[in-house]
Motif scaffolding. Structure first.
Motif, PDB file in Angstrom:
ATOM      1  N   ALA A  34       0.824  -1.222   0.000  1.00 26.80           N
ATOM      2  CA  ALA A  34       0.000   0.000   0.000  1.00 26.80           C
ATOM      3  C   ALA A  34       0.854   1.266   0.000  1.00 26.80           C
ATOM      4  O   ALA A  34       0.473   2.260  -0.606  1.00 26.80           O
ATOM      5  N   ILE A  35       2.009   1.231   0.658  1.00 27.56           N
ATOM      6  CA  ILE A  35       2.837   2.452   0.682  1.00 27.56           C
ATOM      7  C   ILE A  35       3.434   2.738  -0.693  1.00 27.56           C
ATOM      8  O   ILE A  35       3.890   3.850  -0.950  1.00 27.56           O
ATOM      9  N   PHE A  36       3.432   1.748  -1.577  1.00 27.09           N
ATOM     10  CA  PHE A  36       3.960   1.964  -2.930  1.00 27.09           C
ATOM     11  C   PHE A  36       2.967   2.681  -3.837  1.00 27.09           C
ATOM     12  O   PHE A  36       3.331   3.171  -4.905  1.00 27.09           O
ATOM     13  N   ASP A  37       1.717   2.702  -3.433  1.00 25.81           N
ATOM     14  CA  ASP A  37       0.682   3.310  -4.267  1.00 25.81           C
ATOM     15  C   ASP A  37       0.973   4.802  -4.525  1.00 25.81           C
ATOM     16  O   ASP A  37       0.999   5.234  -5.677  1.00 25.81           O
ATOM     17  N   ASN A 130      12.359   8.829   9.074  1.00 20.13           N
ATOM     18  CA  ASN A 130      13.233   7.721   8.680  1.00 20.13           C
ATOM     19  C   ASN A 130      12.517   6.370   8.743  1.00 20.13           C
ATOM     20  O   ASN A 130      13.153   5.327   8.673  1.00 20.13           O
ATOM     21  N   HIS A 131      11.189   6.404   8.889  1.00 16.68           N
ATOM     22  CA  HIS A 131      10.401   5.166   8.828  1.00 16.68           C
ATOM     23  C   HIS A 131      10.222   4.755   7.364  1.00 16.68           C
ATOM     24  O   HIS A 131      10.793   5.382   6.465  1.00 16.68           O
ATOM     25  N   ASN A 132       9.416   3.716   7.142  1.00 14.91           N
ATOM     26  CA  ASN A 132       9.294   3.174   5.777  1.00 14.91           C
ATOM     27  C   ASN A 132       8.882   4.226   4.742  1.00 14.91           C
ATOM     28  O   ASN A 132       9.522   4.385   3.697  1.00 14.91           O
ATOM     29  N   SER A 195     -11.268   6.790  -1.263  1.00 15.38           N
ATOM     30  CA  SER A 195     -10.357   7.868  -1.647  1.00 15.38           C
ATOM     31  C   SER A 195      -9.943   7.684  -3.104  1.00 15.38           C
ATOM     32  O   SER A 195     -10.472   6.801  -3.798  1.00 15.38           O
ATOM     33  N   SER A 196      -9.012   8.522  -3.556  1.00 13.49           N
ATOM     34  CA  SER A 196      -8.530   8.440  -4.944  1.00 13.49           C
ATOM     35  C   SER A 196      -7.120   9.004  -5.006  1.00 13.49           C
ATOM     36  O   SER A 196      -6.572   9.460  -4.001  1.00 13.49           O
ATOM     37  N   GLY A 197      -6.550   8.961  -6.193  1.00 14.06           N
ATOM     38  CA  GLY A 197      -5.237   9.565  -6.429  1.00 14.06           C
ATOM     39  C   GLY A 197      -4.188   9.075  -5.456  1.00 14.06           C
ATOM     40  O   GLY A 197      -4.109   7.871  -5.177  1.00 14.06           O
ATOM     41  N   PRO A 198      -3.393   9.989  -4.889  1.00 15.82           N
ATOM     42  CA  PRO A 198      -2.287   9.560  -4.020  1.00 15.82           C
ATOM     43  C   PRO A 198      -2.767   8.899  -2.747  1.00 15.82           C
ATOM     44  O   PRO A 198      -2.009   8.166  -2.110  1.00 15.82           O
ATOM     45  N   CYS A 199      -4.008   9.149  -2.343  1.00 12.84           N
ATOM     46  CA  CYS A 199      -4.508   8.645  -1.057  1.00 12.84           C
ATOM     47  C   CYS A 199      -5.259   7.321  -1.154  1.00 12.84           C
ATOM     48  O   CYS A 199      -5.658   6.770  -0.118  1.00 12.84           O
ATOM     49  N   TYR A 200      -5.464   6.790  -2.350  1.00  8.89           N
ATOM     50  CA  TYR A 200      -6.187   5.528  -2.445  1.00  8.89           C
ATOM     51  C   TYR A 200      -5.464   4.423  -1.650  1.00  8.89           C
ATOM     52  O   TYR A 200      -6.109   3.592  -0.995  1.00  8.89           O
ATOM     53  N   GLY A 201      -4.137   4.439  -1.713  1.00 10.16           N
ATOM     54  CA  GLY A 201      -3.355   3.432  -0.980  1.00 10.16           C
ATOM     55  C   GLY A 201      -3.617   3.456   0.519  1.00 10.16           C
ATOM     56  O   GLY A 201      -3.598   2.408   1.170  1.00 10.16           O
ATOM     57  N   VAL A 202      -3.871   4.635   1.074  1.00 11.53           N
ATOM     58  CA  VAL A 202      -4.178   4.734   2.506  1.00 11.53           C
ATOM     59  C   VAL A 202      -5.567   4.142   2.787  1.00 11.53           C
ATOM     60  O   VAL A 202      -5.757   3.430   3.775  1.00 11.53           O
ATOM     61  N   ALA A 203      -6.513   4.421   1.898  1.00  8.55           N
ATOM     62  CA  ALA A 203      -7.842   3.812   2.041  1.00  8.55           C
ATOM     63  C   ALA A 203      -7.715   2.292   2.010  1.00  8.55           C
ATOM     64  O   ALA A 203      -8.356   1.575   2.783  1.00  8.55           O
ATOM     65  N   GLY A 295      -1.628   9.015   6.525  1.00  9.44           N
ATOM     66  CA  GLY A 295      -1.302   7.693   7.056  1.00  9.44           C
ATOM     67  C   GLY A 295      -1.054   7.736   8.556  1.00  9.44           C
ATOM     68  O   GLY A 295      -1.494   6.847   9.300  1.00  9.44           O
ATOM     69  N   ALA A 296      -0.348   8.775   9.001  1.00  6.14           N
ATOM     70  CA  ALA A 296      -0.053   8.917  10.435  1.00  6.14           C
ATOM     71  C   ALA A 296      -1.316   9.254  11.220  1.00  6.14           C
ATOM     72  O   ALA A 296      -1.562   8.707  12.296  1.00  6.14           O
ATOM     73  N   VAL A 297      -2.130  10.156  10.668  1.00  8.65           N
ATOM     74  CA  VAL A 297      -3.345  10.585  11.366  1.00  8.65           C
ATOM     75  C   VAL A 297      -4.357   9.445  11.451  1.00  8.65           C
ATOM     76  O   VAL A 297      -4.943   9.175  12.503  1.00  8.65           O
ATOM     77  N   ILE A 298      -4.551   8.738  10.355  1.00  9.24           N
ATOM     78  CA  ILE A 298      -5.589   7.696  10.333  1.00  9.24           C
ATOM     79  C   ILE A 298      -5.215   6.537  11.253  1.00  9.24           C
ATOM     80  O   ILE A 298      -6.088   5.840  11.776  1.00  9.24           O
ATOM     81  N   ARG A 299      -3.937   6.360  11.455  1.00  2.72           N
ATOM     82  CA  ARG A 299      -3.493   5.330  12.400  1.00  2.72           C
ATOM     83  C   ARG A 299      -4.044   5.614  13.809  1.00  2.72           C
ATOM     84  O   ARG A 299      -4.383   4.681  14.544  1.00  2.72           O
ATOM     85  N   THR A 300      -4.156   6.892  14.152  1.00  4.26           N
ATOM     86  CA  THR A 300      -4.702   7.231  15.479  1.00  4.26           C
ATOM     87  C   THR A 300      -6.200   6.909  15.540  1.00  4.26           C
ATOM     88  O   THR A 300      -6.729   6.624  16.614  1.00  4.26           O
TER      89      THR A 300
END
Lengths: 324, 324
Positions: A34-37, A130-132, A195-203, A295-300
């Motif tokens: 997903a982070i590659f999206d 410096n994370h993934n 979501s769409s575009g750059p954020c679809y991977g987070v969805a 990605g950081a916010v949705i993790r919360t």
């Protein structure tokens, strides 16, 4: 970055400089895929070089004919131990491709299989830049700059350096909303993401990793452009949706989906990247970097859901508990 | 094929012959997008030319930098009237790309926007080999053959001609199982689908078109390779899954997913392409053509579900009933 990371990063980028890259394959599994999206999205926006994202076992068995000596194959496995990703990396090497691989654990089969390992840090006491994701973006912009001078490069590296603080500020900004989400949906058997575009991977990763894997909550990631061509018919007053609005050119797709879904469902949670405090990031890079903040916010939000459900994100019933 | 179809097909293929194709974009929405998935798979297996599938609005707003005068853009809209697909086709034309578009309705905006329209037949009294999938495969193999002589071409065209009979035989073969599926799952609020390789697109369209859109049943298409990296944790004795096993090189992914899911869910429906009667199709083309048979067979599962639920596949609550 620690000294190893600097050395690994430089070596990977140097190798790309002398390489006749004709195509780029991003290959991993699940959350690492997903982070590659967004990385593929950045390639689509910044270069004419074709790039693809494959889940590792599809890549190995499909074995695209385009994979060869002019391919750059970028892989990732947190443990460095995911068999499909190790095999994909080895296959790429056998086909003569240049390989760059990300992992948290460096003494691993992935490290053996790849040409250029790039390690990342992990855990609450380390610099999130410096994370993934941060290391991936350094490689993405480094590769783009190596292939053809990219005027965004210097600023992108600086932006990566500031991620830790940007994440901190925005997690705090959304803390109350994350908690309300957890409380409201603790009994929901199903939550869709969109979501769409750059954020679809987070969805996608929120749906398959945070909800399905870590909460055993049913989910599906719906592309906001596809929503109107099928999925929107499941919308009803009591069906929960999370809408993640990006700040790139596909934002109108998310806007349109939000407008519709909020009209027919009473259970919509919105996270709008336009609300993020991004003052440490150059404005023309918001389109790309907002997805990392998301990605950081949705993790919360997942943390809060887990807390209210009494079901820690670390619990598994199959993974790590049996052979499969 | 009727005379128009023959003429349109020949004109499209002739145009490709003189064209310096550097990349291929398959662009559509929903069910029409899903039929492009196996087409992209065939390209990956048969040629080094990079190819991509985009939902139309993502394509328009993302506007990949690779789109240009050396692009072949293939689009599809049943009505010829889907605004996003019409816009995508027009954008491709503006960027100098060669466009080929499929539609059932030919006097349509899509027909105006494209360079080469290819019409397809529809309905129970027409030859299924001339429907959207059959015409698409004729174009796919025609394009491959135009770009570089493809020894599968002649046989692929013959295989397309035989689709109607192959569909008929296999729908009959699976009729009792389709009916049992409809009866068993008529009260299921959620059904997951799972597949990989050439058949992933069928899992996707069954999830978003047949289940979500036409039955208002919750669903998600899970890639069988991704299953073990998140989604498998939602598996439980009472969670329904449909596993669609393909007969190409990614079959081991479907086998592995099936082995796991049948162990932990009591509600698994399997459709195995290896069971299809494919004697009219050359053996080395089964990998590609089985997906079309699967599409025809699985449609009868949706018919049966609709019948048992008393919810016709033609019913909509939003689509066709309002502006959005």
């Amino acid at each position: 970055m620690n000294q190893n990371q600097v050395r690994e990063l430089n070596a990977a980028i140097e190798a790309v400089k002398g390489y006749p890259v004709e195509n780029v394959y991003f290959v991993a599994c699940g959350g690492s895929k997903a982070i590659f999206d967004p990385a593929q999205y950045i390639f689509d926006r910044e270069t004419t070089i074709p790039s693809f994202v494959y889940t590792a076992n599809e890549f190995v068995h499909r074995c695209p004919k385009g994979l060869g000596e002019k391919s750059l194959v970028i892989t990732c496995s947190h443990s460095g131990n995911t068999p499909e990703t190790v095999r994909a990396t080895a296959l790429a090497g056998e086909k003569g491709a240049l390989t760059i691989s990300f992992a948290f654990k460096t003494e691993s089969p992935l490290w053996e299989a790849t040409k250029h390992g790039v390690s990342y840090e992990w855990g609450p006491d380390t610099d999130a830049g410096n994370h993934n994701n941060g290391m991936l973006f350094r490689v993405v912009f480094g590769v783009l700059n190596a292939l053809q001078p990219c005027e965004k490069y210097e600023r992108a590296i600086k932006a990566s350096d500031s991620l830790h603080e940007v994440f901190r500020v925005n997690k705090e900004k959304f803390a109350a909303r994350a908690n309300a989400f957890g409380s409201t949906y603790k009994r929901a058997p199903l939550i869709y993401t969109m979501s769409s575009g750059p954020c679809y991977g987070v969805a996608y990763s929120f749906a398959i990793c945070l909800l399905q894997e870590m909460q055993w909550v049913h989910s599906a990631a719906i592309h906001s452009g596809e929503y109107f061509h099928g999925p929107f018919e499941v919308t009803d007053y009591d069906v929960p949706f999370m809408v993640l609005k990006n700040v790139g050119p596909t934002r109108p797709l998310d806007d349109r989906a939000e407008a519709f879904v909020t009209k027919y469902s009473k259970e919509v949670t919105l996270i709008d990247c336009a609300e993020f405090d991004m003052h440490l990031i150059p404005e023309d890079l918001h389109e790309y970097f907002a997805v990392l903040v998301l990605g950081a916010v949705i993790r919360t939000y997942a943390d809060a859901l887990a807390d209210h459900r009494g079901h820690p994100l670390s619990v598994r019933r199959y993974m790590w508990r049996m052979e499969y």
